[in-house]
Design a protein around this motif. Structure first.
Motif, mmCIF file in Angstrom:
data_model
loop_
_atom_site.group_PDB
_atom_site.id
_atom_site.type_symbol
_atom_site.label_atom_id
_atom_site.label_comp_id
_atom_site.label_asym_id
_atom_site.label_seq_id
_atom_site.Cartn_x
_atom_site.Cartn_y
_atom_site.Cartn_z
ATOM 1 N N ALA A 1 0.831 -1.210 0.000
ATOM 2 C CA ALA A 1 0.000 0.000 0.000
ATOM 3 C C ALA A 1 0.860 1.253 0.000
ATOM 4 O O ALA A 1 0.600 2.204 -0.750
ATOM 5 C CB ALA A 1 -0.935 -0.010 1.203
ATOM 6 N N ALA A 2 1.899 1.274 0.828
ATOM 7 C CA ALA A 2 2.775 2.443 0.908
ATOM 8 C C ALA A 2 3.604 2.603 -0.361
ATOM 9 O O ALA A 2 3.749 3.713 -0.889
ATOM 10 C CB ALA A 2 3.687 2.340 2.133
ATOM 11 N N ALA A 3 4.146 1.499 -0.873
ATOM 12 C CA ALA A 3 5.006 1.565 -2.063
ATOM 13 C C ALA A 3 4.226 2.039 -3.279
ATOM 14 O O ALA A 3 4.730 2.828 -4.091
ATOM 15 C CB ALA A 3 5.644 0.208 -2.322
ATOM 16 N N GLN A 4 2.983 1.566 -3.430
ATOM 17 C CA GLN A 4 2.182 1.969 -4.590
ATOM 18 C C GLN A 4 1.800 3.450 -4.550
ATOM 19 O O GLN A 4 1.406 4.021 -5.562
ATOM 20 C CB GLN A 4 0.929 1.102 -4.696
ATOM 21 N N LEU A 5 1.936 4.059 -3.368
ATOM 22 C CA LEU A 5 1.652 5.486 -3.237
ATOM 23 C C LEU A 5 2.924 6.320 -3.331
ATOM 24 O O LEU A 5 2.921 7.506 -3.009
ATOM 25 C CB LEU A 5 0.933 5.743 -1.912
ATOM 26 N N GLY A 6 4.026 5.677 -3.762
ATOM 27 C CA GLY A 6 5.251 6.404 -4.036
ATOM 28 C C GLY A 6 6.281 6.435 -2.941
ATOM 29 O O GLY A 6 7.338 7.062 -3.102
ATOM 30 N N ALA A 7 6.029 5.753 -1.812
ATOM 31 C CA ALA A 7 6.984 5.760 -0.711
ATOM 32 C C ALA A 7 8.150 4.817 -0.987
ATOM 33 O O ALA A 7 8.017 3.838 -1.727
ATOM 34 C CB ALA A 7 6.293 5.359 0.590
ATOM 35 N N GLU A 8 9.297 5.118 -0.392
ATOM 36 C CA GLU A 8 10.439 4.208 -0.426
ATOM 37 C C GLU A 8 10.232 3.166 0.668
ATOM 38 O O GLU A 8 10.277 3.480 1.858
ATOM 39 C CB GLU A 8 11.747 4.951 -0.189
ATOM 40 N N VAL A 9 10.002 1.921 0.258
ATOM 41 C CA VAL A 9 9.630 0.866 1.202
ATOM 42 C C VAL A 9 10.601 -0.304 1.090
ATOM 43 O O VAL A 9 10.948 -0.742 -0.009
ATOM 44 C CB VAL A 9 8.195 0.367 0.928
ATOM 45 N N HIS A 10 11.028 -0.799 2.246
ATOM 46 C CA HIS A 10 11.857 -2.001 2.336
ATOM 47 C C HIS A 10 11.111 -3.017 3.184
ATOM 48 O O HIS A 10 10.643 -2.688 4.279
ATOM 49 C CB HIS A 10 13.207 -1.691 2.983
ATOM 50 N N MET A 11 11.000 -4.243 2.715
ATOM 51 C CA MET A 11 10.271 -5.293 3.429
ATOM 52 C C MET A 11 11.244 -6.257 4.079
ATOM 53 O O MET A 11 12.171 -6.744 3.438
ATOM 54 C CB MET A 11 9.363 -6.056 2.455
ATOM 55 N N VAL A 12 11.048 -6.527 5.367
ATOM 56 C CA VAL A 12 11.789 -7.559 6.090
ATOM 57 C C VAL A 12 10.794 -8.658 6.440
ATOM 58 O O VAL A 12 9.860 -8.429 7.226
ATOM 59 C CB VAL A 12 12.441 -7.008 7.376
ATOM 60 N N GLY A 13 10.952 -9.830 5.844
ATOM 61 C CA GLY A 13 10.002 -10.918 6.074
ATOM 62 C C GLY A 13 10.474 -12.181 5.400
ATOM 63 O O GLY A 13 11.590 -12.251 4.869
ATOM 64 N N ALA A 14 9.627 -13.205 5.406
ATOM 65 C CA ALA A 14 10.011 -14.514 4.875
ATOM 66 C C ALA A 14 8.829 -15.192 4.211
ATOM 67 O O ALA A 14 7.671 -15.019 4.612
ATOM 68 C CB ALA A 14 10.551 -15.408 6.000
ATOM 69 N N VAL A 15 9.148 -15.977 3.177
ATOM 70 C CA VAL A 15 8.178 -16.859 2.535
ATOM 71 C C VAL A 15 8.711 -18.279 2.599
ATOM 72 O O VAL A 15 9.890 -18.512 2.875
ATOM 73 C CB VAL A 15 7.901 -16.456 1.065
#
Length: 309
Positions: free
Chosen positions: A54-68
């Motif tokens: 949601a944040a990235a699609q609104l133009g924010a610089e976003v970094h995700m920390v997570g796992a699949v």
């Protein structure tokens, strides 16, 4: 993988990544009742991933920390994040299943959700420590309640910028870490559960009172989402009501996460909390008019609904 360093205006989301299995029903079943439903599609979800997209699609610089996980669900879980432009250098594949959410949506748009953690259970303190530099450099660190408590606590301890916490679901985490939330983002039910966890249970249900009591527990700011009634922002200046556009809800799944992602996107861009919440209410309303979680989120080219008098 090597983390891409964050910037003072960056958002680091430490949280869950799920594959969502969605079914539809005319109404939610009663206990012990079986109903025929529709749907059965797999889509991308997880509160952490939802908010990051949601944040990235609104133009924010976003970094995700997570796992699949190492299963076939991983690709479905990451499809929108890949397209959103969010940095995924801190998203790792671990042995076992990807997190799974089983979602049932009724005709009125209301939903029930059961979450199976899967790979999200690996996002513990050791995992978070592997990405300490990224978290330390973030302008905002955004967390939810779908990763292990020690991973949550460690991320807050590492954060040197603003910490935003959407403790959903409400799970036991460090009280000291939780009180670093600025804001604490909850709905009415979650707000009451947070107070109970902090040893200040209340029978109050009035949103304004709940926000005031949460502020009294040491939170510098609180944002309480109220669905179709908008939101309340509580800070040192008092309470501010945030209206929401009137829309015909199709599916409320992920609308709260759309609100959270939009909120931090605006905060990272230098807006006040009240300004950010007003924008977030419009984004959350937009998401409710489309089916799914991440698939329903707007981009910068979409027209958001507006509040009418």
């Amino acid at each position: 993988m090597t983390d891409i360093p964050g910037s003072p205006g960056s958002i680091v989301v430490v949280g869950s990544i799920n594959a969502d299995l969605t079914t539809t029903v005319h109404r939610h079943p009663h206990p012990g009742e079986t109903l025929l439903g529709g749907g059965g599609e797999i889509s991308a979800g997880g509160k952490g991933a939802n908010q990051a997209v949601a944040a990235a699609q609104l133009g924010a610089e976003v970094h995700m920390v997570g796992a699949v996980g190492s299963d076939t669900m991983a690709d479905s879980a990451l499809v929108h994040m890949r397209a959103s432009g969010a940095d995924m250098s801190a998203v790792h594949t671990v042995d076992g299943p990807t997190g799974l959410a089983v979602i049932t949506v009724a005709d009125d748009g209301e939903n029930t959700i059961i979450v199976v953690p899967g790979a999200n259970a690996s996002v513990d303190a050791d995992y978070v420590d592997r990405h300490a530099r990224l978290i330390e450099q973030a302008g905002i660190v955004l967390l939810q309640g779908e990763i292990p408590a020690d991973g949550f606590n460690r991320a807050v301890d590492l954060a040197q910028g603003r910490v935003v916490i959407n403790l959903a679901p409400v799970v036991p985490v460090g009280h000291e870490q939780l009180r670093q939330a600025d804001p604490l983002l909850v709905n009415e039910h979650e707000g009451a559960l947070v107070l109970e966890m902090l040893g200040a249970p209340t029978t109050e249900t009035d949103p304004s009172t709940l926000v005031a009591v949460l502020l009294g527990q040491g939170f510098p700011t609180v944002v309480m989402t109220l669905g179709a009634d908008g939101a309340l922002v509580g800070d040192a200046e008092g309470l501010t009501a945030i209206p929401t556009p009137t829309v015909e809800a199709v599916d409320t799944t992920g609308s709260g996460d759309a609100f959270a992602g939009a909120l931090v996107a605006k905060l990272a861009d230098g807006h006040s909390l009240v300004e950010a919440a007003r924008f977030a209410a419009r984004v959350g309303a937009f998401a409710a008019t489309r089916r799914g979680a991440q698939a329903s989120y707007p981009t910068l080219v979409d027209d958001l609904p507006t509040v009418t008098a």
